[in-house]
Design an enzyme around this catalytic site. Structure first.
Site, PDB file in Angstrom:
ATOM      1  N   ASP A  85       0.847  -1.184   0.000  1.00 53.41           N
ATOM      2  CA  ASP A  85       0.000   0.000   0.000  1.00 53.41           C
ATOM      3  C   ASP A  85       0.888   1.241   0.000  1.00 53.41           C
ATOM      4  O   ASP A  85       1.285   1.738   1.047  1.00 53.41           O
ATOM      5  CB  ASP A  85      -0.915  -0.014   1.235  1.00 53.41           C
ATOM      6  CG  ASP A  85      -1.998   1.046   1.165  1.00 53.41           C
ATOM      7  OD1 ASP A  85      -2.119   1.709   0.127  1.00 53.41           O
ATOM      8  OD2 ASP A  85      -2.729   1.206   2.161  1.00 53.41           O
ATOM      9  N   CYS A  86       1.217   1.710  -1.210  1.00 52.03           N
ATOM     10  CA  CYS A  86       2.149   2.833  -1.341  1.00 52.03           C
ATOM     11  C   CYS A  86       1.545   4.009  -2.100  1.00 52.03           C
ATOM     12  O   CYS A  86       2.068   5.106  -2.053  1.00 52.03           O
ATOM     13  CB  CYS A  86       3.439   2.376  -2.006  1.00 52.03           C
ATOM     14  SG  CYS A  86       3.188   1.518  -3.577  1.00 52.03           S
ATOM     15  N   LYS A  87       0.454   3.756  -2.834  1.00 52.04           N
ATOM     16  CA  LYS A  87      -0.299   4.806  -3.554  1.00 52.04           C
ATOM     17  C   LYS A  87       0.614   5.703  -4.381  1.00 52.04           C
ATOM     18  O   LYS A  87       0.478   6.929  -4.390  1.00 52.04           O
ATOM     19  CB  LYS A  87      -1.124   5.628  -2.563  1.00 52.04           C
ATOM     20  CG  LYS A  87      -2.122   4.797  -1.762  1.00 52.04           C
ATOM     21  CD  LYS A  87      -2.939   5.663  -0.813  1.00 52.04           C
ATOM     22  CE  LYS A  87      -3.918   4.834  -0.007  1.00 52.04           C
ATOM     23  NZ  LYS A  87      -3.254   3.989   1.009  1.00 52.04           N
ATOM     24  N   ARG A  88       1.517   5.080  -5.141  1.00 55.58           N
ATOM     25  CA  ARG A  88       2.422   5.854  -5.985  1.00 55.58           C
ATOM     26  C   ARG A  88       1.671   6.426  -7.187  1.00 55.58           C
ATOM     27  O   ARG A  88       0.646   5.905  -7.608  1.00 55.58           O
ATOM     28  CB  ARG A  88       3.562   4.977  -6.491  1.00 55.58           C
ATOM     29  CG  ARG A  88       4.363   4.255  -5.417  1.00 55.58           C
ATOM     30  CD  ARG A  88       5.024   5.202  -4.444  1.00 55.58           C
ATOM     31  NE  ARG A  88       5.950   4.510  -3.556  1.00 55.58           N
ATOM     32  CZ  ARG A  88       6.356   4.969  -2.395  1.00 55.58           C
ATOM     33  NH1 ARG A  88       5.916   6.131  -1.949  1.00 55.58           N
ATOM     34  NH2 ARG A  88       7.201   4.286  -1.655  1.00 55.58           N
TER      35      ARG A  88
END
Length: 212
Positions: free
Chosen positions: A105-108
């Site tokens: 879960d890094c939402k890049r």
């Protein structure tokens, strides 16, 4: 420490589907070691917080791995610990049993060359199987995660409509378009590969489509 995870054979979403069917579960377990939930003092060093975060996450994994379809570690709670945080996140991921996919879960979300570097960091350095992405910069910000070296392997969940109040300022007007583009981009990425999907809309329920 757990040995390095083997290179994936099935795609991320194939792993999700297989795991879900095998254990009859839909559970995705978040790993979010908020500092306030850790047994550390306000004066604790990054090393002490990292050790507590690792123990916290290991305890959750050990208690849930029989029921978990996937694990979703939140990169931010490790990145805020500096270099030690990266090593701790990798240790957490390696503690997850083989056969259980990891959704980082890094939402890049960035231009192609930067996105490609993020893909290397997520898949090769942190050994994740899939990622969460912010798609507002378009397909070229998503493409490196699901094509090239990661074709048929990596998978992406796109933010469509999130639960925070501020999302209404922007996403309420475009979440359906993003969900539609997720299918379009998945078809584009999968062209000629025979894969079912590599990109899906995040937090939007559609028949036959994965969602969180």
């Amino acid at each position: 420490a757990r040995k390095i995870r083997q290179r994936r054979i099935m795609s991320f979403f194939q792993q999700i589907t297989s795991r879900s069917e095998n254990i009859n579960s839909l559970l995705c377990v978040g790993l979010d070691p908020h500092r306030k939930e850790l047994s550390v003092s306000d004066s604790a060093t990054d090393e002490e917080v990292a050790a507590a975060a690792l123990a916290f996450c290991k305890k959750i994994i050990d208690a849930t791995h029989e029921y978990a379809v996937a694990y979703k570690p939140n990169a931010a709670f490790f990145e805020c610990l500096g270099a030690k945080g990266h090593d701790t996140l990798l240790s957490v991921i390696r503690h997850i049993p083989e056969g259980i996919p990891v959704l980082l879960d890094c939402k890049r979300g960035d231009i192609g060359s930067t996105a490609a570097a993020y893909a290397v960091a997520s898949y090769d350095k942190l050994e994740a199987h899939g990622v969460t992405l912010s798609p507002l910069m378009g397909y070229d910000s998503v493409e490196p995660f699901v094509t090239g070296d990661y074709a048929g392997k990596g998978g992406a969940f796109l933010l469509c409509k999130t639960s925070n109040p501020g999302s209404n300022e922007l996403l309420s007007d475009c979440f359906e378009k993003i969900a539609g583009l997720a299918q379009e981009w998945s078809d584009r990425a999968n062209s000629g590969t025979g894969e079912d999907r590599r990109v899906v809309g995040l937090r939007i329920e559609r028949s036959g489509v994965h969602f969180l």
